[in-house]
Design a protein around this motif. Structure first.
Motif, mmCIF file in Angstrom:
data_model
loop_
_atom_site.group_PDB
_atom_site.id
_atom_site.type_symbol
_atom_site.label_atom_id
_atom_site.label_comp_id
_atom_site.label_asym_id
_atom_site.label_seq_id
_atom_site.Cartn_x
_atom_site.Cartn_y
_atom_site.Cartn_z
ATOM 1 N N ASN A 138 38.229 -34.672 19.882
ATOM 2 C CA ASN A 138 37.149 -35.390 19.180
ATOM 3 C C ASN A 138 36.800 -36.681 19.890
ATOM 4 N N PRO A 139 35.476 -36.957 20.001
ATOM 5 C CA PRO A 139 35.098 -38.260 20.543
ATOM 6 C C PRO A 139 35.554 -39.394 19.619
ATOM 7 N N PHE A 140 35.545 -40.603 20.130
ATOM 8 C CA PHE A 140 35.934 -41.814 19.386
ATOM 9 C C PHE A 140 37.438 -41.884 19.130
ATOM 10 N N PHE A 141 38.214 -41.016 19.777
ATOM 11 C CA PHE A 141 39.676 -41.107 19.690
ATOM 12 C C PHE A 141 40.225 -41.383 21.081
ATOM 13 N N THR A 142 41.531 -41.594 21.153
ATOM 14 C CA THR A 142 42.155 -41.839 22.451
ATOM 15 C C THR A 142 43.300 -40.845 22.648
ATOM 16 N N THR A 143 43.812 -40.814 23.855
ATOM 17 C CA THR A 143 44.947 -39.916 24.103
ATOM 18 C C THR A 143 46.232 -40.492 23.489
ATOM 19 N N ASP A 144 46.256 -41.788 23.173
ATOM 20 C CA ASP A 144 47.411 -42.333 22.438
ATOM 21 C C ASP A 144 47.461 -41.713 21.037
ATOM 22 N N THR A 145 46.300 -41.652 20.398
ATOM 23 C CA THR A 145 46.256 -41.030 19.066
ATOM 24 C C THR A 145 46.595 -39.542 19.186
ATOM 25 N N ALA A 146 46.086 -38.909 20.248
ATOM 26 C CA ALA A 146 46.421 -37.487 20.470
ATOM 27 C C ALA A 146 47.938 -37.336 20.609
ATOM 28 N N ALA A 147 48.581 -38.280 21.278
ATOM 29 C CA ALA A 147 50.039 -38.202 21.478
ATOM 30 C C ALA A 147 50.757 -38.298 20.130
ATOM 31 N N ALA A 148 50.316 -39.227 19.270
ATOM 32 C CA ALA A 148 50.960 -39.373 17.953
ATOM 33 C C ALA A 148 50.701 -38.127 17.099
ATOM 34 N N LEU A 149 49.507 -37.577 17.229
ATOM 35 C CA LEU A 149 49.156 -36.370 16.463
ATOM 36 C C LEU A 149 49.991 -35.171 16.916
ATOM 37 N N ARG A 150 50.033 -34.927 18.210
ATOM 38 C CA ARG A 150 50.807 -33.769 18.714
ATOM 39 C C ARG A 150 52.311 -33.975 18.472
ATOM 40 N N ALA A 151 52.794 -35.192 18.596
ATOM 41 C CA ALA A 151 54.225 -35.442 18.331
ATOM 42 C C ALA A 151 54.534 -35.103 16.873
ATOM 43 N N SER A 152 53.596 -35.420 15.973
ATOM 44 C CA SER A 152 53.788 -35.103 14.556
ATOM 45 C C SER A 152 53.730 -33.595 14.346
ATOM 46 N N GLU A 153 52.738 -32.954 14.948
ATOM 47 C CA GLU A 153 52.581 -31.506 14.753
ATOM 48 C C GLU A 153 53.752 -30.723 15.342
ATOM 49 N N MET A 154 54.303 -31.202 16.443
ATOM 50 C CA MET A 154 55.409 -30.507 17.104
ATOM 51 C C MET A 154 56.764 -30.929 16.533
ATOM 52 N N ALA A 155 56.742 -31.786 15.515
ATOM 53 C CA ALA A 155 57.971 -32.302 14.901
ATOM 54 C C ALA A 155 58.905 -32.896 15.953
ATOM 55 N N CYS A 156 58.337 -33.732 16.818
ATOM 56 C CA CYS A 156 59.150 -34.384 17.862
ATOM 57 C C CYS A 156 60.027 -35.465 17.232
ATOM 58 N N ASP A 157 61.184 -35.707 17.834
ATOM 59 C CA ASP A 157 62.086 -36.753 17.341
ATOM 60 C C ASP A 157 61.674 -38.125 17.852
ATOM 61 N N ALA A 158 60.876 -38.147 18.921
ATOM 62 C CA ALA A 158 60.437 -39.433 19.467
ATOM 63 C C ALA A 158 59.203 -39.238 20.328
ATOM 64 N N LEU A 159 58.407 -40.305 20.378
ATOM 65 C CA LEU A 159 57.241 -40.340 21.267
ATOM 66 C C LEU A 159 57.566 -41.376 22.339
ATOM 67 N N LEU A 160 57.585 -40.949 23.584
ATOM 68 C CA LEU A 160 57.886 -41.890 24.665
ATOM 69 C C LEU A 160 56.604 -42.241 25.383
ATOM 70 N N LYS A 161 56.335 -43.523 25.463
ATOM 71 C CA LYS A 161 55.117 -43.944 26.149
ATOM 72 C C LYS A 161 55.495 -44.592 27.477
ATOM 73 N N GLY A 162 55.170 -43.895 28.558
ATOM 74 C CA GLY A 162 55.444 -44.423 29.901
ATOM 75 C C GLY A 162 54.322 -45.372 30.292
ATOM 76 N N THR A 163 54.683 -46.637 30.539
ATOM 77 C CA THR A 163 53.637 -47.627 30.860
ATOM 78 C C THR A 163 53.921 -48.276 32.219
ATOM 79 N N GLN A 164 53.159 -49.317 32.507
ATOM 80 C CA GLN A 164 53.302 -50.012 33.795
ATOM 81 C C GLN A 164 54.485 -50.986 33.774
ATOM 82 N N VAL A 165 54.942 -51.373 32.560
ATOM 83 C CA VAL A 165 56.053 -52.325 32.441
ATOM 84 C C VAL A 165 57.152 -51.732 31.555
ATOM 85 N N ASP A 166 58.322 -52.419 31.542
ATOM 86 C CA ASP A 166 59.516 -51.818 30.937
ATOM 87 C C ASP A 166 59.662 -52.072 29.438
#
Ligand code: UDP
Length: 242
Positions: A138-166
Motif C-alpha cells: 500500500n502507498p503511504f506506508f514504509t518498509t519499517d511498517t511492513a517489517a512490524a506487520l510481517r513480524a506480527s503475522e509470522m509470530a516472530c519473537d523479535a524484529l531486528l533492525k539493521g542500521t548504520q549505527v550500533d
C-alpha cells in the motif's frame, strides 16, 4: 562452544541504504554478499529467519512526489524498488546454498510468489529464508511498517533492525558528538521522544503485538548472530516490564 540463540524466529529489516555500501545509488554486491553470509550464520544456528528489504537505495516515494509524480504512483515505484533488492538478496543467499523464497505484497507471478501468510509460515518451518518484498503493498506506508506487520503475522519473537549505527542515540552520532546511546527503551519512550528508530506506525504495531525491536549495526560482520544470541551491541525497544 555452541551459542544458544535467544530467539526461535526473527525478522531482519534491511534498509535500502544498507545495501549501498560506499555507493550513492544502487546495490553494492560486496555488501549484499556480506549480509547474506550473516543471515546464513543465524540460520545455521537453527533460527527461522525472514527478511523485509527497503528500497531507498533505488527510489523513495517522497522524492518522486517532489518531482510532481503523484504520491500513489511514486510509492508504487518505491515498492518495485524493494522487489529489485529482494531479488538481489535472494540470489546472494542462494549462491551460498541458503534456500529462499521471495514473496511480494504486489503480485507479480512470473517473478516471485505473491504474499500468502500461511505459505510463508510453512516456508519458514522448512528453514527457508522468506524475503518479503513490496512493503505492505500500500502507498503511504514504509518498509519499517511492513517489517512490524510481517513480524506480527509470522509470530516472530523479535524484529531486528539493521542500521548504520550500533543502536539508538539521542541524536545522530555522526553529526552530534554529545549524542547519548541507549541500551534499552520502551516503545512509549521512542514515540514520545520521537527517537526516529522506526516510524510511529511500526513502533505502535510492534508494541500492540509485544514484539521487541533490536536495533544494531548491519555493518559489523557477525553482529546479526551476536544480537540473536543475546550478546553484541544493540538497543532493545520493548515494554517497561519486557
Ligand atoms: N513503500 C510504500 N508502501 C510500503 C512500503 C514502501 O509505498 O508499504 C514505498 C515508499 O515510497 C518508500 C519506498 O517504497 O519510500 C521504499 O521503502 P522505504 O523508504 O521504507 O525503504 P528504506 O528506507 O528501508 O530503504
Amino acid at each position: 562452544m555452541t551459542v544458544q540463540p535467544r530467539y526461535r524466529r526473527v525478522l531482519l529489516k534491511i534498509s535500502g541504504e544498507a545495501l549501498l555500501g560506499d555507493q550513492e545509488f544502487g546495490i553494492d554486491a560486496k555488501t549484499v554478499n556480506r549480509i547474506a553470509a550473516d543471515v546464513a550464520e543465524v540460520r545455521a544456528m537453527g533460527v527461522e529467519v525472514c527478511l523485509v528489504v527497503g528500497g531507498g537505495n533505488i527510489f523513495r516515494g517522497i522524492s518522486g512526489a517532489g518531482w510532481g509524480i503523484d504520491r500513489g504512483t511514486a510509492d508504487h515505484m518505491g515498492m518495485l524498488a524493494t522487489v529489485i533488492n529482494a531479488l538481489a538478496m535472494q540470489s546472494a543467499l542462494e549462491r551460498i546454498d541458503v534456500p529462499t523464497r521471495v514473496q511480494s505484497a504486489i503480485p507479480m507471478s512470473s517473478v516471485c510468489e505473491p504474499y500468502i501468510r500461511r505459505r510463508a509460515q510453512r516456508h519458514m518451518e522448512k528453514q527457508r529464508v522468506v524475503i518479503f518484498a513490496a512493503g505492505t503493498g500500500n502507498p503511504f506506508f514504509t518498509t519499517d511498517t511492513a517489517a512490524a506487520l510481517r513480524a506480527s503475522e509470522m509470530a516472530c519473537d523479535a524484529l531486528l533492525k539493521g542500521t548504520q549505527v550500533d543502536g539508538v542515540y539521542s541524536a545522530d552520532p555522526k553529526k552530534d558528538p554529545k549524542a547519548v546511546r541507549y541500551d534499552r527503551l520502551t516503545y512509549m519512550e521512542v514515540l514520545t521522544r520521537q527517537l526516529g528508530v522506526m516510524d510511529a506506525s511500526a513502533i505502535a504495531l510492534s508494541r500492540d503485538n509485544g514484539i521487541p525491536i533490536l536495533v544494531f549495526s548491519i555493518h559489523n560482520d557477525g553482529a546479526f548472530a551476536e544480537v540473536v544470541s543475546g550478546r553484541g551491541k544493540s538497543t532493545i525497544v520493548c515494554d517497561a516490564n519486557g
